[in-house]
Design a protein around this motif. Structure first.
Motif, PDB file in Angstrom:
ATOM      1  N   SER A  62       0.822  -1.207   0.000  1.00  0.00           N
ATOM      2  CA  SER A  62       0.000   0.000   0.000  1.00  0.00           C
ATOM      3  C   SER A  62       0.863   1.266   0.000  1.00  0.00           C
ATOM      4  O   SER A  62       0.631   2.174  -0.795  1.00  0.00           O
ATOM      5  CB  SER A  62      -0.929  -0.009   1.217  1.00  0.00           C
ATOM      6  OG  SER A  62      -1.709   1.157   1.251  1.00  0.00           O
ATOM      7  N   SER A  63       1.843   1.308   0.884  1.00  0.00           N
ATOM      8  CA  SER A  63       2.695   2.503   0.972  1.00  0.00           C
ATOM      9  C   SER A  63       3.564   2.681  -0.268  1.00  0.00           C
ATOM     10  O   SER A  63       3.955   3.795  -0.601  1.00  0.00           O
ATOM     11  CB  SER A  63       3.556   2.466   2.240  1.00  0.00           C
ATOM     12  OG  SER A  63       4.520   1.436   2.163  1.00  0.00           O
ATOM     13  N   SER A  64       3.862   1.603  -0.982  1.00  0.00           N
ATOM     14  CA  SER A  64       4.668   1.661  -2.208  1.00  0.00           C
ATOM     15  C   SER A  64       3.790   1.814  -3.451  1.00  0.00           C
ATOM     16  O   SER A  64       4.307   1.839  -4.570  1.00  0.00           O
ATOM     17  CB  SER A  64       5.524   0.394  -2.345  1.00  0.00           C
ATOM     18  OG  SER A  64       6.354   0.234  -1.232  1.00  0.00           O
ATOM     19  N   LEU A  77       3.715  -8.193  -9.973  1.00  0.00           N
ATOM     20  CA  LEU A  77       3.699  -7.046  -9.084  1.00  0.00           C
ATOM     21  C   LEU A  77       3.504  -5.824  -9.974  1.00  0.00           C
ATOM     22  O   LEU A  77       4.306  -5.572 -10.877  1.00  0.00           O
ATOM     23  CB  LEU A  77       5.011  -6.971  -8.306  1.00  0.00           C
ATOM     24  CG  LEU A  77       5.112  -5.969  -7.175  1.00  0.00           C
ATOM     25  CD1 LEU A  77       4.041  -6.234  -6.116  1.00  0.00           C
ATOM     26  CD2 LEU A  77       6.494  -6.039  -6.540  1.00  0.00           C
ATOM     27  N   ILE A  78       2.435  -5.076  -9.735  1.00  0.00           N
ATOM     28  CA  ILE A  78       2.045  -3.966 -10.607  1.00  0.00           C
ATOM     29  C   ILE A  78       2.155  -2.645  -9.847  1.00  0.00           C
ATOM     30  O   ILE A  78       1.690  -2.545  -8.702  1.00  0.00           O
ATOM     31  CB  ILE A  78       0.585  -4.155 -11.103  1.00  0.00           C
ATOM     32  CG1 ILE A  78       0.382  -5.556 -11.709  1.00  0.00           C
ATOM     33  CG2 ILE A  78       0.195  -3.053 -12.065  1.00  0.00           C
ATOM     34  CD1 ILE A  78       1.222  -5.851 -12.930  1.00  0.00           C
ATOM     35  N   ASN A  79       2.763  -1.624 -10.502  1.00  0.00           N
ATOM     36  CA  ASN A  79       2.865  -0.313  -9.853  1.00  0.00           C
ATOM     37  C   ASN A  79       1.633   0.532 -10.155  1.00  0.00           C
ATOM     38  O   ASN A  79       0.735   0.100 -10.887  1.00  0.00           O
ATOM     39  CB  ASN A  79       4.165   0.409 -10.229  1.00  0.00           C
ATOM     40  CG  ASN A  79       4.218   0.846 -11.676  1.00  0.00           C
ATOM     41  OD1 ASN A  79       3.211   0.873 -12.392  1.00  0.00           O
ATOM     42  ND2 ASN A  79       5.413   1.218 -12.127  1.00  0.00           N
ATOM     43  N   LYS A  80       1.604   1.758  -9.611  1.00  0.00           N
ATOM     44  CA  LYS A  80       0.406   2.604  -9.749  1.00  0.00           C
ATOM     45  C   LYS A  80       0.129   3.013 -11.195  1.00  0.00           C
ATOM     46  O   LYS A  80      -0.998   3.357 -11.536  1.00  0.00           O
ATOM     47  CB  LYS A  80       0.499   3.830  -8.846  1.00  0.00           C
ATOM     48  CG  LYS A  80       1.536   4.841  -9.234  1.00  0.00           C
ATOM     49  CD  LYS A  80       1.512   6.008  -8.281  1.00  0.00           C
ATOM     50  CE  LYS A  80       2.564   7.030  -8.710  1.00  0.00           C
ATOM     51  NZ  LYS A  80       2.471   8.220  -7.892  1.00  0.00           N
ATOM     52  N   VAL A 103       6.294  -4.636 -12.449  1.00  0.00           N
ATOM     53  CA  VAL A 103       7.590  -4.406 -11.808  1.00  0.00           C
ATOM     54  C   VAL A 103       8.054  -5.644 -11.044  1.00  0.00           C
ATOM     55  O   VAL A 103       8.832  -5.542 -10.088  1.00  0.00           O
ATOM     56  CB  VAL A 103       7.555  -3.162 -10.889  1.00  0.00           C
ATOM     57  CG1 VAL A 103       7.350  -1.891 -11.708  1.00  0.00           C
ATOM     58  CG2 VAL A 103       6.472  -3.291  -9.816  1.00  0.00           C
ATOM     59  N   THR A 104       7.600  -6.803 -11.485  1.00  0.00           N
ATOM     60  CA  THR A 104       7.993  -8.060 -10.855  1.00  0.00           C
ATOM     61  C   THR A 104       9.500  -8.218 -10.997  1.00  0.00           C
ATOM     62  O   THR A 104      10.041  -8.071 -12.097  1.00  0.00           O
ATOM     63  CB  THR A 104       7.287  -9.251 -11.534  1.00  0.00           C
ATOM     64  OG1 THR A 104       5.886  -9.016 -11.524  1.00  0.00           O
ATOM     65  CG2 THR A 104       7.609 -10.554 -10.829  1.00  0.00           C
TER      66      THR A 104
END
Length: 175
Positions: free
Chosen positions: A90-92, A132-135, A140-141
């Motif tokens: 969440s914070s990332s 792993l997916i960014n905003k 970004v895996t």
């Protein structure tokens, strides 16, 4: 002596005998503890079932299913780790997408004789469809993450429930 007088004497004698003899209610029988599992095989089967249900809940949470709660399968370090991971994601501003598949479960050790049974197993996971997916929606895996993951999982019993208490990566070739 009248009937009423006799009853009074009988009651007094009964009370006196009870005090003299230390009359106490009969002790309730102590139940014999029964093991939660009849065999290691049964314990490992239950552990695998819990892990598969947990994995289904993780997949559902990752894919946005409302009400998915994998934490209900966790306790101790595993629960703390999941909470920390969710906070870090969440914070990332990251999220996990895709489905991890449990390919195999191997029972490693079991202590099923006590009040709190514990089991350890190796879980083989196919994570090739998990990203792993960014905003921004970019994948970004980490490139070094393999397609298969091997984990050592510790399960503990409490009451009639079995929970995952610890999970760690394994360097090996069990899977």
């Amino acid at each position: 002596m009248t009937t009423r007088g006799r009853r009074t004497v009988v009651v007094i004698v009964a009370i006196a005998l009870g005090q003299l003899l230390g009359c106490a209610p009969a002790a309730a029988p102590v139940p014999t503890p029964t093991p939660a599992f009849a065999s290691e095989e049964e314990a490992f089967a239950a552990a695998e079932e819990v892990y598969r249900a947990y994995n289904d809940a993780v997949n559902a949470r990752s894919n946005g299913t409302e009400g998915a709660d994998p934490q209900r399968y966790l306790t101790g370090l595993a629960l703390e780790g999941d909470i920390d991971t969710q906070n870090l994601l969440s914070s990332s501003e990251l999220h996990v997408s895709g489905v991890a598949v449990v390919e195999a479960f191997f029972g490693e050790s079991a202590d099923i004789d006590g009040d709190f049974p514990t089991m350890t197993g190796i879980v083989c996971m196919d994570v090739s469809n998990v990203s792993l997916i960014n905003k921004s929606g970019a994948d970004v895996t980490p490139l070094e993450r393999g397609q298969k993951v091997e984990q050592r999982v510790v399960f503990v019993g409490a009451g009639d429930a079995l929970r995952i208490s610890n999970e760690s990566m394994v360097d090996g070739s069990t899977c």
